[in-house]
Design a protein around this motif. Structure first.
Motif, PDB file in Angstrom:
ATOM      1  N   ARG A   1       0.809  -1.223   0.000  1.00 29.57           N
ATOM      2  CA  ARG A   1       0.000   0.000   0.000  1.00 29.57           C
ATOM      3  C   ARG A   1       0.846   1.279   0.000  1.00 29.57           C
ATOM      4  O   ARG A   1       0.357   2.342  -0.320  1.00 29.57           O
ATOM      5  CB  ARG A   1      -0.949  -0.005   1.193  1.00 29.57           C
ATOM      6  N   TRP A   2       2.120   1.163   0.359  1.00 31.46           N
ATOM      7  CA  TRP A   2       3.001   2.320   0.364  1.00 31.46           C
ATOM      8  C   TRP A   2       3.210   2.865  -1.048  1.00 31.46           C
ATOM      9  O   TRP A   2       3.574   4.016  -1.221  1.00 31.46           O
ATOM     10  CB  TRP A   2       4.359   1.962   0.986  1.00 31.46           C
ATOM     11  N   HIS A   3       2.974   2.018  -2.038  1.00 29.95           N
ATOM     12  CA  HIS A   3       3.169   2.429  -3.426  1.00 29.95           C
ATOM     13  C   HIS A   3       1.815   2.663  -4.076  1.00 29.95           C
ATOM     14  O   HIS A   3       0.923   1.835  -3.965  1.00 29.95           O
ATOM     15  CB  HIS A   3       3.931   1.338  -4.186  1.00 29.95           C
ATOM     16  N   VAL A   4       1.688   3.777  -4.772  1.00 34.56           N
ATOM     17  CA  VAL A   4       0.427   4.087  -5.446  1.00 34.56           C
ATOM     18  C   VAL A   4       0.173   3.041  -6.514  1.00 34.56           C
ATOM     19  O   VAL A   4       1.070   2.691  -7.285  1.00 34.56           O
ATOM     20  CB  VAL A   4       0.478   5.496  -6.079  1.00 34.56           C
ATOM     21  N   GLY A   5      -1.040   2.539  -6.563  1.00 37.51           N
ATOM     22  CA  GLY A   5      -1.403   1.501  -7.516  1.00 37.51           C
ATOM     23  C   GLY A   5      -1.783   2.060  -8.873  1.00 37.51           C
ATOM     24  O   GLY A   5      -1.658   3.256  -9.148  1.00 37.51           O
ATOM     25  N   ARG A   6      -2.293   1.190  -9.688  1.00 45.89           N
ATOM     26  CA  ARG A   6      -2.712   1.544 -11.041  1.00 45.89           C
ATOM     27  C   ARG A   6      -4.078   2.203 -11.004  1.00 45.89           C
ATOM     28  O   ARG A   6      -4.732   2.267  -9.968  1.00 45.89           O
ATOM     29  CB  ARG A   6      -2.833   0.297 -11.909  1.00 45.89           C
ATOM     30  N   ASN A   7      -4.534   2.583 -12.188  1.00 46.13           N
ATOM     31  CA  ASN A   7      -5.926   2.964 -12.353  1.00 46.13           C
ATOM     32  C   ASN A   7      -6.742   1.775 -11.851  1.00 46.13           C
ATOM     33  O   ASN A   7      -6.438   0.630 -12.188  1.00 46.13           O
ATOM     34  CB  ASN A   7      -6.185   3.226 -13.839  1.00 46.13           C
ATOM     35  N   PRO A   8      -7.778   2.011 -11.078  1.00 39.81           N
ATOM     36  CA  PRO A   8      -8.480   0.873 -10.460  1.00 39.81           C
ATOM     37  C   PRO A   8      -9.275  -0.011 -11.417  1.00 39.81           C
ATOM     38  O   PRO A   8      -9.656  -1.119 -11.047  1.00 39.81           O
ATOM     39  CB  PRO A   8      -9.408   1.548  -9.443  1.00 39.81           C
ATOM     40  N   HIS A   9      -9.530   0.441 -12.637  1.00 36.25           N
ATOM     41  CA  HIS A   9     -10.319  -0.394 -13.538  1.00 36.25           C
ATOM     42  C   HIS A   9      -9.513  -1.628 -13.938  1.00 36.25           C
ATOM     43  O   HIS A   9      -8.325  -1.542 -14.231  1.00 36.25           O
ATOM     44  CB  HIS A   9     -10.731   0.384 -14.792  1.00 36.25           C
ATOM     45  N   PRO A  10     -10.153  -2.793 -13.960  1.00 38.00           N
ATOM     46  CA  PRO A  10      -9.448  -4.039 -14.281  1.00 38.00           C
ATOM     47  C   PRO A  10      -8.707  -4.029 -15.622  1.00 38.00           C
ATOM     48  O   PRO A  10      -7.701  -4.734 -15.765  1.00 38.00           O
ATOM     49  CB  PRO A  10     -10.567  -5.087 -14.303  1.00 38.00           C
ATOM     50  N   ILE A  11      -9.148  -3.252 -16.584  1.00 35.10           N
ATOM     51  CA  ILE A  11      -8.467  -3.259 -17.887  1.00 35.10           C
ATOM     52  C   ILE A  11      -7.008  -2.804 -17.765  1.00 35.10           C
ATOM     53  O   ILE A  11      -6.162  -3.184 -18.570  1.00 35.10           O
ATOM     54  CB  ILE A  11      -9.228  -2.423 -18.943  1.00 35.10           C
ATOM     55  N   TYR A  12      -6.688  -2.021 -16.745  1.00 37.41           N
ATOM     56  CA  TYR A  12      -5.320  -1.550 -16.549  1.00 37.41           C
ATOM     57  C   TYR A  12      -4.431  -2.601 -15.889  1.00 37.41           C
ATOM     58  O   TYR A  12      -3.241  -2.383 -15.722  1.00 37.41           O
ATOM     59  CB  TYR A  12      -5.319  -0.245 -15.763  1.00 37.41           C
ATOM     60  N   TYR A  13      -5.006  -3.729 -15.531  1.00 35.79           N
ATOM     61  CA  TYR A  13      -4.243  -4.842 -14.974  1.00 35.79           C
ATOM     62  C   TYR A  13      -3.960  -5.915 -16.027  1.00 35.79           C
ATOM     63  O   TYR A  13      -3.287  -6.887 -15.747  1.00 35.79           O
ATOM     64  CB  TYR A  13      -5.007  -5.466 -13.795  1.00 35.79           C
ATOM     65  N   MET A  14      -4.493  -5.731 -17.213  1.00 38.77           N
ATOM     66  CA  MET A  14      -4.336  -6.703 -18.284  1.00 38.77           C
ATOM     67  C   MET A  14      -3.054  -6.458 -19.069  1.00 38.77           C
ATOM     68  O   MET A  14      -2.596  -5.329 -19.189  1.00 38.77           O
ATOM     69  CB  MET A  14      -5.524  -6.635 -19.253  1.00 38.77           C
ATOM     70  N   ASP A  15      -2.499  -7.534 -19.592  1.00 39.02           N
ATOM     71  CA  ASP A  15      -1.332  -7.428 -20.464  1.00 39.02           C
ATOM     72  C   ASP A  15      -1.764  -6.876 -21.815  1.00 39.02           C
ATOM     73  O   ASP A  15      -2.936  -6.946 -22.190  1.00 39.02           O
ATOM     74  CB  ASP A  15      -0.696  -8.802 -20.667  1.00 39.02           C
ATOM     75  N   PHE A  16      -0.804  -6.373 -22.562  1.00 38.10           N
ATOM     76  CA  PHE A  16      -1.086  -5.813 -23.877  1.00 38.10           C
ATOM     77  C   PHE A  16      -1.762  -6.848 -24.781  1.00 38.10           C
ATOM     78  O   PHE A  16      -2.706  -6.548 -25.493  1.00 38.10           O
ATOM     79  CB  PHE A  16       0.219  -5.301 -24.504  1.00 38.10           C
TER      80      PHE A  16
END
Length: 190
Positions: A111-126
């Motif tokens: 949690r010390w590091h800011v995460g990604r955009n919360p939408h699941p699409i930003y967790y997907m590989d290219f």
């Protein structure tokens, strides 16, 4: 008169040489902004190869950022319109779900590091982006000439993407290809 002409000519050549060195990042301009001063101090300990490589690669990163996020935005917009805001829960593959869960869990632990955009699409590989387009071709067929067109471009862009994402130097020819595909895709999704 000959000495005067020689003096003027040397001055002109020197002026052009200074401009070339400044534009390549080798020579910093005399009036530095605070950011430039901070960067000059930070980068001064690095090798010339690393400094010049970072300058060259910064433009390719911008192209990649624009390309990848334009595609993510298109997919999110199209699938949201078709299936609602929870489209990912309805249309994800098992592999996409696994990636999303494991990456979210890793972020939750750090949690010390800011995460990604919360939408699941930003967790997907290219590569998952191309799969989402292919799996829902009826929704995307009006954006692209055919599946092969978008899949081949995304496959080739992914190779360049991985070079950039892993902080390697992208060959200029591959950079040109990335720019060409970015323009192609932007023209298509306009």
């Amino acid at each position: 008169m000959k000495d005067y002409d020689s003096f003027i000519l040397r001055g002109i050549f020197t002026s052009y040489t200074i401009k070339d060195l400044q534009s390549s990042g080798t020579l910093l301009s005399p009036s530095l902004t605070n950011l430039e001063k901070k960067e000059a101090d930070m980068y001064s300990a690095l090798s010339e190869k690393t400094r010049s490589g970072s300058i060259e690669m910064s433009k390719y990163y911008r192209y990649l950022f624009s390309l990848e996020n334009s595609i993510r935005d298109l997919i999110n917009d199209v699938l949201t319109e078709a299936f609602g805001t929870n489209w990912f829960d309805l249309k994800k593959t098992t592999d996409m779900n696994r990636k999303y869960d494991s990456r979210r869990q890793a972020e939750d632990k750090n949690r010390w590091h800011v995460g990604r955009n919360p939408h699941p699409i930003y967790y997907m590989d290219f590569g998952d982006l191309a799969l989402l387009i292919t799996n829902h071709w009826d929704l995307f067929k009006d954006f692209f000439p055919d599946q092969h067109w978008i899949n081949s471009r995304m496959t080739e862009c992914e190779r360049s993407r991985n070079v950039i994402a892993h902080t390697n130097i992208l060959d200029a020819q591959e950079g040109d290809r990335l720019v060409m595909y970015l323009k192609d895709i932007i023209n298509q999704i306009g």
